[in-house]
Design an enzyme around this catalytic site. Sequence first.
Site, PDB file in Angstrom:
ATOM      1  N   SER A  79      28.793  38.527 110.427  1.00 56.60           N
ATOM      2  CA  SER A  79      28.389  37.425 109.713  1.00 56.60           C
ATOM      3  C   SER A  79      28.106  37.571 108.359  1.00 56.60           C
ATOM      4  CB  SER A  79      26.900  36.609 110.109  1.00 56.60           C
ATOM      5  OG  SER A  79      27.828  36.043 111.289  1.00 56.60           O
TER       6      SER A  79
HETATM    7  N1  SAM Z   1      26.265  37.454 115.559  1.00 50.50           N
HETATM    8  C1  SAM Z   1      27.544  38.128 115.028  1.00 50.50           C
HETATM    9  C2  SAM Z   1      26.316  39.217 114.314  1.00 50.50           C
HETATM   10  O1  SAM Z   1      25.924  39.176 113.655  1.00 50.50           O
HETATM   11  O2  SAM Z   1      28.339  39.472 114.086  1.00 50.50           O
HETATM   12  C3  SAM Z   1      28.250  37.246 114.712  1.00 50.50           C
HETATM   13  C4  SAM Z   1      29.636  37.805 115.241  1.00 50.50           C
HETATM   14  S1  SAM Z   1      31.108  36.000 114.646  1.00 50.50           S
HETATM   15  C5  SAM Z   1      30.754  35.670 113.578  1.00 50.50           C
HETATM   16  C6  SAM Z   1      30.425  35.361 116.671  1.00 50.50           C
HETATM   17  C7  SAM Z   1      30.773  35.916 117.382  1.00 50.50           C
HETATM   18  O3  SAM Z   1      30.617  34.680 118.607  1.00 50.50           O
HETATM   19  C8  SAM Z   1      32.217  36.012 117.854  1.00 50.50           C
HETATM   20  O4  SAM Z   1      31.661  37.582 118.542  1.00 50.50           O
HETATM   21  C9  SAM Z   1      32.891  35.961 119.132  1.00 50.50           C
HETATM   22  O5  SAM Z   1      33.599  36.160 120.209  1.00 50.50           O
HETATM   23  C10 SAM Z   1      31.619  34.506 120.278  1.00 50.50           C
HETATM   24  N2  SAM Z   1      31.940  33.401 120.679  1.00 50.50           N
HETATM   25  C11 SAM Z   1      32.714  32.762 119.954  1.00 50.50           C
HETATM   26  N3  SAM Z   1      32.119  31.765 120.817  1.00 50.50           N
HETATM   27  C12 SAM Z   1      31.542  32.236 121.838  1.00 50.50           C
HETATM   28  C13 SAM Z   1      31.389  31.629 123.213  1.00 50.50           C
HETATM   29  N4  SAM Z   1      31.583  30.771 123.744  1.00 50.50           N
HETATM   30  N5  SAM Z   1      30.243  32.056 124.014  1.00 50.50           N
HETATM   31  C14 SAM Z   1      30.015  33.235 123.478  1.00 50.50           C
HETATM   32  N6  SAM Z   1      30.662  34.285 122.277  1.00 50.50           N
HETATM   33  C15 SAM Z   1      31.472  33.531 121.566  1.00 50.50           C
END
Ligand code: SAM
Length: 220
Positions: free
Chosen positions: A65
């Site tokens: 993000s």
């Molecule tokens: N906090 C992260 C960072 O700083 O890199 C943000 C990563 S991205 C915007 C959002 C993440 O949420 C992705 O890696 C995605 O795979 C994960 N995600 C989506 N749905 C999810 C779920 N049900 N359970 C766990 N992770 C999930």
Amino acid sequence: MKESEKLFSHRRGEMVETLKRYGISNSRVLDAFLEVPRHLFFENKARDCAYNDGAYPIGFGQTISQPYTVAFMTTLLVERCPGGKVLEIGTGSGYQTAILDALGYSVFSVERIFELHERAKKLISRLGLHVVCHFGDGTLGWMEHAPFDGIVVTAGAPGEPESLMRQLAERGCMIVPIGGNGSQQMTVIQREGSGFKRELFEYFTFVPLIGQEGWDDTVF
Ligand code: SAM
């Protein structure tokens, strides 16, 4: 300090000045952004982009993000829930996880993509952070470690994630972007006795929260 580390440290300072210009003023949050080496959450070839205020691809259709987004969500958390146990949904690169750790929270983080989970877990361990990582569907929370003082959802939810709400401690709060495919409104849901208080903030664009209480992965 090596020349490259000096340069990254300088650029981290510039990133923090940009965050201040955008209205981030909480000194604990700004200090955490100065402390965490964001470039380590990027592949070698992309490290020059690490301190730009933008989201960046991390593979598997996901992103690390934008610093402003991480700072905005972290400020909402810190101001309502200054310490304690925090559950992060969406470990991704592990950067938000490391920011929460630098703030002194006891951090639990869940990721649904195995390769990202493994990669972040290795980096988190290499950096010596005391974070517990789990591979699975974060929309269901992590009952074994509940209740949580804070929950940070780093992917866009289609509605209020009910299982996660049930895992909030009394006065605990969840920071979650809620909305459709294009944009989601940053929402704070705080437990108050048997009910919940809601606060609404600005709109952001996140990758989807996919899972049993999120979006269906066939929609994307
Ligand atoms: N906090 C992260 C960072 O700083 O890199 C943000 C990563 S991205 C915007 C959002 C993440 O949420 C992705 O890696 C995605 O795979 C994960 N995600 C989506 N749905 C999810 C779920 N049900 N359970 C766990 N992770 C999930």
